[in-house]
Design a protein around this motif. Sequence first.
Motif, PDB file in Angstrom:
ATOM      1  N   VAL A   1       0.672  -1.093   0.023  1.00  0.00           N
ATOM      2  CA  VAL A   1      -0.001  -0.155   0.111  1.00  0.00           C
ATOM      3  C   VAL A   1       0.961   1.248   0.194  1.00  0.00           C
ATOM      4  CG1 VAL A   1      -1.675   1.467   1.233  1.00  0.00           C
ATOM      5  CG2 VAL A   1      -1.881  -1.089   0.866  1.00  0.00           C
ATOM      6  N   TYR A   2       1.952   1.352   0.867  1.00  0.00           N
ATOM      7  CA  TYR A   2       2.660   2.546   0.811  1.00  0.00           C
ATOM      8  C   TYR A   2       3.457   2.729  -0.434  1.00  0.00           C
ATOM      9  CZ  TYR A   2       1.582   3.678   5.610  1.00  0.00           C
ATOM     10  OH  TYR A   2       1.154   3.949   7.005  1.00  0.00           O
ATOM     11  N   HIS A   3       3.731   1.569  -0.986  1.00  0.00           N
ATOM     12  CA  HIS A   3       4.591   1.991  -2.472  1.00  0.00           C
ATOM     13  C   HIS A   3       3.533   2.050  -3.418  1.00  0.00           C
ATOM     14  CE1 HIS A   3       7.657   0.064  -5.260  1.00  0.00           C
ATOM     15  NE2 HIS A   3       7.502   1.269  -5.730  1.00  0.00           N
ATOM     16  N   GLY A   4       2.400   1.248  -3.355  1.00  0.00           N
ATOM     17  CA  GLY A   4       1.591   1.167  -4.473  1.00  0.00           C
ATOM     18  C   GLY A   4       0.569   2.586  -4.499  1.00  0.00           C
ATOM     19  N   ILE A   5       0.506   3.182  -3.435  1.00  0.00           N
ATOM     20  CA  ILE A   5      -0.160   4.442  -3.319  1.00  0.00           C
ATOM     21  C   ILE A   5       0.470   5.610  -4.229  1.00  0.00           C
ATOM     22  CG2 ILE A   5       0.658   5.666  -1.345  1.00  0.00           C
ATOM     23  CD1 ILE A   5      -2.158   6.256  -0.365  1.00  0.00           C
TER      24      ILE A   5
ATOM     25  N   MET B   1      19.484 -19.265  13.113  1.00  0.00           N
ATOM     26  CA  MET B   1      18.121 -18.993  12.607  1.00  0.00           C
ATOM     27  C   MET B   1      17.471 -17.853  13.303  1.00  0.00           C
ATOM     28  SD  MET B   1      15.620 -20.266  10.713  1.00  0.00           S
ATOM     29  CE  MET B   1      15.722 -21.884  10.479  1.00  0.00           C
ATOM     30  N   LYS B   2      17.864 -17.570  14.511  1.00  0.00           N
ATOM     31  CA  LYS B   2      17.170 -16.463  15.348  1.00  0.00           C
ATOM     32  C   LYS B   2      17.972 -15.057  14.673  1.00  0.00           C
ATOM     33  CE  LYS B   2      17.221 -14.624  20.016  1.00  0.00           C
ATOM     34  NZ  LYS B   2      17.244 -14.785  21.592  1.00  0.00           N
ATOM     35  N   VAL B   3      19.212 -15.195  14.503  1.00  0.00           N
ATOM     36  CA  VAL B   3      19.889 -13.999  13.832  1.00  0.00           C
ATOM     37  C   VAL B   3      19.517 -13.562  12.344  1.00  0.00           C
ATOM     38  CG1 VAL B   3      22.340 -13.126  13.143  1.00  0.00           C
ATOM     39  CG2 VAL B   3      22.107 -14.540  15.299  1.00  0.00           C
ATOM     40  N   PHE B   4      19.143 -14.956  11.792  1.00  0.00           N
ATOM     41  CA  PHE B   4      18.630 -14.695  10.480  1.00  0.00           C
ATOM     42  C   PHE B   4      17.236 -14.019  10.446  1.00  0.00           C
ATOM     43  CE2 PHE B   4      15.660 -16.527   7.170  1.00  0.00           C
ATOM     44  CZ  PHE B   4      16.314 -16.123   5.998  1.00  0.00           C
ATOM     45  N   PHE B   5      16.586 -14.359  11.332  1.00  0.00           N
ATOM     46  CA  PHE B   5      14.972 -13.600  11.532  1.00  0.00           C
ATOM     47  C   PHE B   5      15.178 -12.226  11.730  1.00  0.00           C
ATOM     48  CE2 PHE B   5      11.053 -12.592  13.536  1.00  0.00           C
ATOM     49  CZ  PHE B   5      10.226 -12.989  12.936  1.00  0.00           C
ATOM     50  N   MET B   6      16.169 -12.094  12.540  1.00  0.00           N
ATOM     51  CA  MET B   6      16.056 -10.594  13.186  1.00  0.00           C
ATOM     52  C   MET B   6      16.894  -9.700  11.969  1.00  0.00           C
ATOM     53  SD  MET B   6      15.150 -10.401  16.124  1.00  0.00           S
ATOM     54  CE  MET B   6      14.589 -11.611  17.438  1.00  0.00           C
ATOM     55  N   VAL B   7      17.762 -10.176  11.249  1.00  0.00           N
ATOM     56  CA  VAL B   7      18.320  -9.588  10.197  1.00  0.00           C
ATOM     57  C   VAL B   7      17.262  -9.202   8.976  1.00  0.00           C
ATOM     58  CG1 VAL B   7      19.976  -9.730   8.182  1.00  0.00           C
ATOM     59  CG2 VAL B   7      20.697 -10.486  10.404  1.00  0.00           C
ATOM     60  N   VAL B   8      16.470 -10.245   8.685  1.00  0.00           N
ATOM     61  CA  VAL B   8      15.075 -10.140   7.776  1.00  0.00           C
ATOM     62  C   VAL B   8      14.272  -8.922   8.246  1.00  0.00           C
ATOM     63  CG1 VAL B   8      13.639 -11.103   6.372  1.00  0.00           C
ATOM     64  CG2 VAL B   8      15.904 -12.352   6.708  1.00  0.00           C
ATOM     65  N   ALA B   9      13.978  -9.247   9.565  1.00  0.00           N
ATOM     66  CA  ALA B   9      13.101  -8.092  10.103  1.00  0.00           C
ATOM     67  C   ALA B   9      13.615  -6.797  10.220  1.00  0.00           C
ATOM     68  CB  ALA B   9      12.646  -8.531  11.645  1.00  0.00           C
ATOM     69  N   ALA B  10      14.989  -6.660  10.276  1.00  0.00           N
ATOM     70  CA  ALA B  10      15.215  -5.207  10.311  1.00  0.00           C
ATOM     71  C   ALA B  10      15.194  -4.690   8.818  1.00  0.00           C
ATOM     72  CB  ALA B  10      16.704  -5.203  10.712  1.00  0.00           C
ATOM     73  N   VAL B  11      15.547  -5.483   7.975  1.00  0.00           N
ATOM     74  CA  VAL B  11      15.466  -5.092   6.709  1.00  0.00           C
ATOM     75  C   VAL B  11      13.987  -4.600   6.122  1.00  0.00           C
ATOM     76  CG1 VAL B  11      15.593  -5.930   4.107  1.00  0.00           C
ATOM     77  CG2 VAL B  11      17.467  -6.483   5.769  1.00  0.00           C
ATOM     78  N   TYR B  12      13.204  -5.532   6.721  1.00  0.00           N
ATOM     79  CA  TYR B  12      11.632  -5.373   6.695  1.00  0.00           C
ATOM     80  C   TYR B  12      11.303  -3.747   6.873  1.00  0.00           C
ATOM     81  CZ  TYR B  12       6.517  -5.186   7.021  1.00  0.00           C
ATOM     82  OH  TYR B  12       5.329  -4.657   6.965  1.00  0.00           O
TER      83      TYR B  12
ATOM     84  N   LEU C   1      13.465  -1.230   7.809  1.00  0.00           N
ATOM     85  CA  LEU C   1      14.051  -0.248   7.058  1.00  0.00           C
ATOM     86  C   LEU C   1      13.403   0.095   5.646  1.00  0.00           C
ATOM     87  CD1 LEU C   1      17.630  -1.090   7.765  1.00  0.00           C
ATOM     88  CD2 LEU C   1      16.410   0.913   8.783  1.00  0.00           C
ATOM     89  N   TYR C   2      12.866  -0.981   5.045  1.00  0.00           N
ATOM     90  CA  TYR C   2      12.108  -0.859   3.926  1.00  0.00           C
ATOM     91  C   TYR C   2      11.064  -0.043   3.911  1.00  0.00           C
ATOM     92  CZ  TYR C   2      10.428  -2.077  -0.862  1.00  0.00           C
ATOM     93  OH  TYR C   2      10.068  -2.086  -2.144  1.00  0.00           O
ATOM     94  N   LEU C   3      10.129  -0.557   5.120  1.00  0.00           N
ATOM     95  CA  LEU C   3       8.770   0.151   5.315  1.00  0.00           C
ATOM     96  C   LEU C   3       8.798   1.683   5.736  1.00  0.00           C
ATOM     97  CD1 LEU C   3       5.613  -0.269   5.853  1.00  0.00           C
ATOM     98  CD2 LEU C   3       6.049  -1.099   7.951  1.00  0.00           C
ATOM     99  N   LEU C   4      10.007   1.785   6.593  1.00  0.00           N
ATOM    100  CA  LEU C   4      10.243   3.172   6.829  1.00  0.00           C
ATOM    101  C   LEU C   4      10.535   3.921   5.552  1.00  0.00           C
ATOM    102  CD1 LEU C   4      12.072   2.808  10.348  1.00  0.00           C
ATOM    103  CD2 LEU C   4       9.647   3.732   9.989  1.00  0.00           C
ATOM    104  N   PHE C   5      11.495   3.531   4.482  1.00  0.00           N
ATOM    105  CA  PHE C   5      11.747   4.174   3.518  1.00  0.00           C
ATOM    106  C   PHE C   5      10.574   4.401   2.672  1.00  0.00           C
ATOM    107  CE2 PHE C   5      12.477   3.695  -1.034  1.00  0.00           C
ATOM    108  CZ  PHE C   5      13.242   4.652  -1.357  1.00  0.00           C
TER     109      PHE C   5
END
Length: 430
Positions: free
Chosen positions: A255-259, A314-325, A327-331
Amino acid sequence: MRLYTLSKRHFVLVFVVFFVCFGLTVFVGIRGPKVIQTSAANFSLNNSKKLKPIQMLSNPLSTYNQQLWLTCVVELDQSKETSIQTSFPMTVKVDGVAQDGTTVFVHNKVHNRTRTLTCAEKCAEIIVAHLGYLNYTQYTVLVGLEHLKLPIKDVNFTWKTYDPAFSQLEIWFRFVFVVLTFIVTCLFAHSLRKFSMRDWGIEQKWMSILLPLLLLYNDPFFPLSFLVNSWFPGMLDDLFQSVFLCALLLFWLCVYHGIRVQGERKCLTFYVPKFFIVGLLWLASVTLGIWQTVNELHDPMYQYRVDTGNFQGMKVFFMVVAAVYILYLLFLVVRACSELRHMPYVDLRLKFLTALTFVVLVISIVILYLRFGAQVLQDNFVAELSTHYQNSAEFLSFYGLLNFYLYTLAFVYSPSKNALYGKPPWGPGC
């Protein structure tokens, strides 16, 4: 959209109704029963020099107890100021007791796992065994601690199960939310019936996806957990919840991109990166959940945090992907706000979604902080005993928050009564 026909007074009324409905669910939860009920069984060593295997019989159980945990707390015969951390092998054998009193093997072998005993002023609680679903009315558990080479004063064992009163409350409120979601879904679909799907706004298209997924999130199949002695209904519930939550994360990105992109949205450049990021989050959460369930079927002592060497990875992997998400959403949010803040109608859509989503996220963070404190992301990666709801208020607040959030969006994004057949349902004429 009805959004364009609402005055400031109507917007205030929408938020007031949202908070009133959410407050009512929290109030009912505060007055409701506790989630976990406990019954202690103390075992005295009687100054024995050798710690023999300990056999315990659980209280009578029903399907409303849902799951069973056995935990223990070791009391050492030494100064409380001494800090100790040691690993030792623990053995467990679980047998089921049928209604006629006969003993049936649940796991026809003795399980051996390494556990870590951590003591400061007092020793930390150790999860001895966990049964994800109950096939028998009682269980006997034989616990071996003879390899613990420390001066032990006493060992306190505790049975933990779901409170049957909470199980009944959960059934009824899930049923209420299922009925409400079905009604809202039908009304929303009925309001869009006279418009071509290609004329729907991106919010309306996503609401037509999120509302059916919210129906699954509330899980109309949940009563099967009390009718069928199987792990499948529980795993199905976890799958439904993870799919809905990840779809909600994907909704915010799209939505934030498509708008900002009102024309044709190409699949490769628009949807694939978003599906990839959210898909990794979904895959990590579902993998750990299925991993835990499958291993517990064969070993009641299994714990992913203790017995899986790759869990930290697996925990570190999840946290890294969550951080990327994040940052992308904030952008996307910052860019949308900077580019569309002076555009009529579009800025109204942006402001309303941002305001309501911000309120929901703040309430969720407050609930999580009150529940877990500063360690919310340290040891509570996926659900286990420590992450289960501690009272009815926590359960109803989370379920009520997400349900009323979607109901509010469905009301605001539905076409208004004076919408014209020849115009798209998201345009200014609606």
